[in-house]
Design an enzyme around this catalytic site. Sequence first.
Site, PDB file in Angstrom:
ATOM      1  N   HIS A 515       0.884  -1.176   0.000  1.00  0.00           N
ATOM      2  CA  HIS A 515       0.000   0.000   0.000  1.00  0.00           C
ATOM      3  C   HIS A 515       0.920   1.224   0.000  1.00  0.00           C
ATOM      4  O   HIS A 515       1.290   1.761   1.053  1.00  0.00           O
ATOM      5  CB  HIS A 515      -0.887  -0.021   1.244  1.00  0.00           C
ATOM      6  CG  HIS A 515      -1.904   1.087   1.278  1.00  0.00           C
ATOM      7  ND1 HIS A 515      -3.164   0.960   0.756  1.00  0.00           N
ATOM      8  CD2 HIS A 515      -1.841   2.354   1.771  1.00  0.00           C
ATOM      9  CE1 HIS A 515      -3.844   2.079   0.926  1.00  0.00           C
ATOM     10  NE2 HIS A 515      -3.055   2.942   1.539  1.00  0.00           N
ATOM     11  N   ASP A 558      -0.760  -9.749   0.636  1.00  0.00           N
ATOM     12  CA  ASP A 558       0.015  -8.862  -0.231  1.00  0.00           C
ATOM     13  C   ASP A 558      -0.911  -8.219  -1.264  1.00  0.00           C
ATOM     14  O   ASP A 558      -0.886  -8.574  -2.436  1.00  0.00           O
ATOM     15  CB  ASP A 558       1.139  -9.673  -0.903  1.00  0.00           C
ATOM     16  CG  ASP A 558       1.964  -8.808  -1.850  1.00  0.00           C
ATOM     17  OD1 ASP A 558       1.959  -7.572  -1.679  1.00  0.00           O
ATOM     18  OD2 ASP A 558       2.598  -9.378  -2.763  1.00  0.00           O
ATOM     19  N   GLU A 567       1.097  -1.702   4.238  1.00  0.00           N
ATOM     20  CA  GLU A 567       1.575  -0.352   3.925  1.00  0.00           C
ATOM     21  C   GLU A 567       3.065  -0.286   4.267  1.00  0.00           C
ATOM     22  O   GLU A 567       3.619  -1.213   4.868  1.00  0.00           O
ATOM     23  CB  GLU A 567       0.777   0.703   4.732  1.00  0.00           C
ATOM     24  CG  GLU A 567       1.054   2.129   4.246  1.00  0.00           C
ATOM     25  CD  GLU A 567       0.057   3.173   4.760  1.00  0.00           C
ATOM     26  OE1 GLU A 567      -0.930   2.801   5.425  1.00  0.00           O
ATOM     27  OE2 GLU A 567       0.280   4.366   4.474  1.00  0.00           O
TER      28      GLU A 567
HETATM   29  O1  G3I Z   1      -2.273   0.086  21.259  1.00  0.00           O
HETATM   30  C1  G3I Z   1      -3.359  -0.791  21.000  1.00  0.00           C
HETATM   31  C2  G3I Z   1      -3.114  -2.122  21.664  1.00  0.00           C
HETATM   32  O2  G3I Z   1      -3.042  -1.961  23.045  1.00  0.00           O
HETATM   33  C3  G3I Z   1      -4.214  -3.088  21.264  1.00  0.00           C
HETATM   34  O3  G3I Z   1      -3.942  -4.351  21.763  1.00  0.00           O
HETATM   35  C4  G3I Z   1      -4.301  -3.160  19.733  1.00  0.00           C
HETATM   36  C5  G3I Z   1      -5.414  -4.046  19.247  1.00  0.00           C
HETATM   37  O4  G3I Z   1      -5.658  -3.845  17.884  1.00  0.00           O
HETATM   38  O5  G3I Z   1      -4.521  -1.884  19.232  1.00  0.00           O
HETATM   39  C6  G3I Z   1      -3.488  -0.999  19.513  1.00  0.00           C
HETATM   40  O6  G3I Z   1      -3.724   0.230  18.893  1.00  0.00           O
HETATM   41  C7  G3I Z   1      -3.553   0.281  17.522  1.00  0.00           C
HETATM   42  C8  G3I Z   1      -2.380   1.176  17.242  1.00  0.00           C
HETATM   43  O7  G3I Z   1      -2.295   1.434  15.887  1.00  0.00           O
HETATM   44  C9  G3I Z   1      -1.071   0.516  17.687  1.00  0.00           C
HETATM   45  O8  G3I Z   1       0.027   1.293  17.385  1.00  0.00           O
HETATM   46  C10 G3I Z   1      -4.830   0.769  16.880  1.00  0.00           C
HETATM   47  O9  G3I Z   1      -5.841  -0.208  17.016  1.00  0.00           O
HETATM   48  C11 G3I Z   1      -4.593   1.087  15.454  1.00  0.00           C
HETATM   49  O10 G3I Z   1      -5.740   1.646  14.853  1.00  0.00           O
HETATM   50  C12 G3I Z   1      -3.429   2.033  15.320  1.00  0.00           C
HETATM   51  O11 G3I Z   1      -3.082   2.164  14.014  1.00  0.00           O
HETATM   52  C13 G3I Z   1      -2.342   3.280  13.572  1.00  0.00           C
HETATM   53  C14 G3I Z   1      -2.910   3.657  12.223  1.00  0.00           C
HETATM   54  O12 G3I Z   1      -2.137   4.700  11.660  1.00  0.00           O
HETATM   55  C15 G3I Z   1      -4.357   4.082  12.268  1.00  0.00           C
HETATM   56  O13 G3I Z   1      -4.492   5.260  12.963  1.00  0.00           O
HETATM   57  C16 G3I Z   1      -0.886   2.898  13.441  1.00  0.00           C
HETATM   58  O14 G3I Z   1      -0.294   2.737  14.733  1.00  0.00           O
HETATM   59  C17 G3I Z   1      -0.107   3.958  12.688  1.00  0.00           C
HETATM   60  O15 G3I Z   1       1.177   3.467  12.423  1.00  0.00           O
HETATM   61  C18 G3I Z   1      -0.823   4.297  11.397  1.00  0.00           C
HETATM   62  O16 G3I Z   1      -0.138   5.342  10.792  1.00  0.00           O
HETATM   63  C19 G3I Z   1      -0.553   5.689   9.480  1.00  0.00           C
HETATM   64  C20 G3I Z   1      -0.864   7.178   9.500  1.00  0.00           C
HETATM   65  O17 G3I Z   1      -2.004   7.393  10.310  1.00  0.00           O
HETATM   66  C21 G3I Z   1      -1.075   7.726   8.094  1.00  0.00           C
HETATM   67  N1  G3I Z   1       0.019   7.377   7.245  1.00  0.00           N
HETATM   68  C22 G3I Z   1       0.235   5.957   7.158  1.00  0.00           C
HETATM   69  C23 G3I Z   1       0.581   5.383   8.498  1.00  0.00           C
HETATM   70  C24 G3I Z   1       0.892   3.912   8.431  1.00  0.00           C
HETATM   71  O18 G3I Z   1      -0.204   3.101   8.241  1.00  0.00           O
HETATM   72  O1  9MR Z   2      -3.830   5.398   2.203  1.00  0.00           O
HETATM   73  C1  9MR Z   2      -4.197   5.595   3.558  1.00  0.00           C
HETATM   74  C2  9MR Z   2      -3.123   5.044   4.461  1.00  0.00           C
HETATM   75  O2  9MR Z   2      -1.939   5.771   4.298  1.00  0.00           O
HETATM   76  C3  9MR Z   2      -3.575   5.035   5.897  1.00  0.00           C
HETATM   77  O3  9MR Z   2      -2.670   4.334   6.703  1.00  0.00           O
HETATM   78  C4  9MR Z   2      -4.939   4.402   6.029  1.00  0.00           C
HETATM   79  C5  9MR Z   2      -5.483   4.445   7.439  1.00  0.00           C
HETATM   80  O4  9MR Z   2      -5.577   5.705   7.906  1.00  0.00           O
HETATM   81  O5  9MR Z   2      -5.862   5.026   5.178  1.00  0.00           O
HETATM   82  C6  9MR Z   2      -5.515   4.931   3.820  1.00  0.00           C
HETATM   83  O6  9MR Z   2      -6.478   5.593   3.074  1.00  0.00           O
HETATM   84  C7  9MR Z   2      -7.690   4.923   2.897  1.00  0.00           C
HETATM   85  C8  9MR Z   2      -8.746   5.563   3.768  1.00  0.00           C
HETATM   86  O7  9MR Z   2      -8.463   5.441   5.122  1.00  0.00           O
HETATM   87  C9  9MR Z   2     -10.106   4.956   3.455  1.00  0.00           C
HETATM   88  N1  9MR Z   2     -10.396   5.033   2.046  1.00  0.00           N
HETATM   89  C10 9MR Z   2      -9.408   4.355   1.223  1.00  0.00           C
HETATM   90  C11 9MR Z   2      -8.062   5.000   1.428  1.00  0.00           C
HETATM   91  C12 9MR Z   2      -6.968   4.408   0.539  1.00  0.00           C
HETATM   92  O8  9MR Z   2      -7.261   3.250  -0.025  1.00  0.00           O
END
Ligand code: G3I
Ligand code: 9MR
Length: 593
Positions: A515, A558, A567
Site C-alpha cells: 500500500h 500482499d 503499507e
Molecule cells: O495500542 C493498542 C493495543 O493496546 C491493542 O492491543 C491493539 C489491538 O488492535 O490496538 C493498539 O492500537 C492500535 C495502534 O495502531 C497501535 O500502534 C490501533 O488499534 C490502530 O488503529 C493504530 O493504528 C495506527 C494507524 O495509523 C491508524 O491510525 C498505526 O499505529 C499507525 O502506524 C498508522 O499510521 C498511518 C498514518 O495514520 C497515516 N500514514 C500511514 C501510516 C501507516 O499506516
Molecule cells: O492510504 C491511507 C493510508 O496511508 C492510511 O494508513 C490508512 C489508514 O488511515 O488510510 C488509507 O487511506 C484509505 C482511507 O483510510 C479509506 N479510504 C481508502 C483509502 C486508501 O485506499
Amino acid sequence: MKKYLLGITLLLIQPTCVWAQFSADSLSPAIRINQVGYPLWSKKIAIVVLPVGYTHHVVEAFLVEPDSNDTLWRGVSTSFTVDPYTGDRCVVLDFSMVKRTGKYTLVVLGVGMAYPVCIAQDPYRQLSKAVLKAYYFQRCSAALLPAFAGQWARAEGHPDTAVYIHPSAASPHRPMGTRIASPGGWYDAGDYNKYIVNSGITMGTLMDAYEDVPHYFDTLAIHIPEHGNGIPDMLNELLWNLRWMLTMQDPFDGGVYHKLSSAEFDGFEMPEADHAIRFVVQKSTAATLDFVAVMAQAARVFKPFSRQLPGLSDSCLQAAQRAWQWALHHPDSIYDQQTLNHNYHPAITTGAYGDRHLQDEWCWAATELWITTRQKMYLPYVRMLVKWVPSVPNWSNVLTMGYFSLLRHQELWPDLPHAFTDSLQSQFLHLADSLLQQSFAAYEVVMGGRRNDFIWGSNAVAANQAIVMLYAWRLTRDMRYWEAAAGNLDYLLGRNATGYCFVTGFGIKSPMHPHHRPSAADGILAPIPGFLVGGPNPGMQDHCPGYPTPAADAAYIDETCAYACNEVAINWNAPLVYLVNILRALAPGFAEK
Ligand code: G3I
Ligand code: 9MR
C-alpha cells in the site's frame, strides 16, 4: 511475466544470493527461513511446518551443495511445537554448525520439500543500503532522477511552497489562510502527508544508529545526489527531513505544527498528480516535544560538520530550546482529530498520530537536550525516565528512546546520581529479559511471544524489539541478546508464519503490492525496493478481501488495499535500518562497507 519482472528486480539490486532458478511459486511454502541469507557467524534456523495429515514421528533434513551433491548437514527432529495462533505444527531445524559460505539446498525427506539457503560472509550488504535508500524514494518536493532512482525515477511532487495555515493552527502572526513554505521532508508512508510525531521517532532511531556507529555510516554509500559533498550519505538523507521539520516550527512562538496534510487521503496517483490544497494543522505538545528531541540530538550529530553546514547545529539547538519553552507553556495541547473536526473546517481526516500520554515525550525531549547541553534545568525531567516502565518504542511511546541515548552516552553518567543510573540499567535489562522470556517457541524468535505484538505495524515491533536486544548486548555482551536480535531479523526476512520476506525487492517471496502510492501508480510491476511492509495484523482494519486467516501471526495479505498490514512507513523502516546496519557494523570480522 510476473516471475520475469521479479527476476529483473532481484538482479538490479544484486543481493548476495540471487536464485535465478527459484521463484515464489516454485518454493515449498512449508519451509520458513531467512531468504536473504545467513551470516557465516550467526545462528541458522529453518522452520518446517508439517503438512496437515503428516503422521510420521520423525523429520529428517539435509543441507546439500547442489553442484556436488555433498551433504553438509543432516538433522533429525522428533518433536514439533504448535503455533498457538495458526495451530500449525512447527519443527525447528538448526544448522548453525554449518560454517561454510555458499548456496545450498535444504531438503526435507518424506515431505518432498526443498528450499534454497544462502550462507555468506556479509549477506546484508545490499539490504543495509536499500533500507536506507528507501528514504530517498520517499522524498517530497523532489524529482527522482534515473541516475539515482533507476526505473523508479519520477517527477517532483508536492512542492509545499504554499501551504495554508489551517484554522486550528491560526495565531496572531499567522492567521488562518496565511500561506507558508514548508518544502522537503519524507512522505510518511503509503500516503503523501508529513507528520511531525512520526518523523520524530523515525529521525531519533536513524540518528541513534548514526551515533552508535558513526565511522561505519561515514563511508556507507547509498547512491544519492548529494554523495561526495563532504557529508556522509546517511546524514545527507536525514537533512532532507530535518530541514523540513525546521519549517514546521512557528517562528513567532516556537510551537510546532502537528502535521502538514491535505484534508483527506488522496487517490492512488503519482505525487505530481496530486494537487490538493495542503495545510499545517494545530500545534501540539506531542509534536513539539518530539521536535525538541530530534533537534537536540541533531545539534550534536551535525556538530562535526559545521564547516560544510555552517550554523546548522546551532540553529537546531536554538529551535529545540524554543520549542521546549513553548511546550512548558502549552503542556496540554493534545491532538484530538475528532474534536478538531468538530470545531474547525475543513475537516482533516488523514493520519492522526494522536497521543494523550506525554510523560514519555517529556522524558525523551529532556534527555536529548540534557545530553547536548548538560544544563541542569532538564535533569528533573531526565530523572523521570526511571519512574516509568520502559517498553519497546513506537510512535506513541518514546520513553525508551531516552534510555537508548543515555545508554549510548555512558561517559556522562558520572554527572548523574548513582541510584538513577543503576535503575536505568536494571529497568532496561528487565525489559530485555522479559522479551527473551516471551520467546515464540514455534519460530524460535522473540517476535510473537505475545499476541499483542501483532498490531498495525507489527514488523516494526519486531525490529524495535531487536534494537532493545542490541543495547542489552552492548551493556552485557551476553550473546543471547545478540542472537535474539538476529533472530528477529530472520523473522522479518522469512522465518515467520506467512513465509514472506517482508522487505520489498528482497528475498524470494516478497511483497509485490504494498500500500504505497508511488509503487502502485508508477506502472512498474516491481515495487520500489527496500521498504518494510507493516506485517501481520489480525485487526485487519482495512477490510481488504482475501486475508488468508485472522490468526495473529498470519493475518497478512500482499494486496494494495491492505493498508493495515501491507503499507510501508518511515517509522517502520527506521528500526530495520538500525538493525541491519548495526548487525553488519558490529559483526565479527566486519571490514568492508
Ligand atoms: O495500542 C493498542 C493495543 O493496546 C491493542 O492491543 C491493539 C489491538 O488492535 O490496538 C493498539 O492500537 C492500535 C495502534 O495502531 C497501535 O500502534 C490501533 O488499534 C490502530 O488503529 C493504530 O493504528 C495506527 C494507524 O495509523 C491508524 O491510525 C498505526 O499505529 C499507525 O502506524 C498508522 O499510521 C498511518 C498514518 O495514520 C497515516 N500514514 C500511514 C501510516 C501507516 O499506516
Ligand atoms: O492510504 C491511507 C493510508 O496511508 C492510511 O494508513 C490508512 C489508514 O488511515 O488510510 C488509507 O487511506 C484509505 C482511507 O483510510 C479509506 N479510504 C481508502 C483509502 C486508501 O485506499
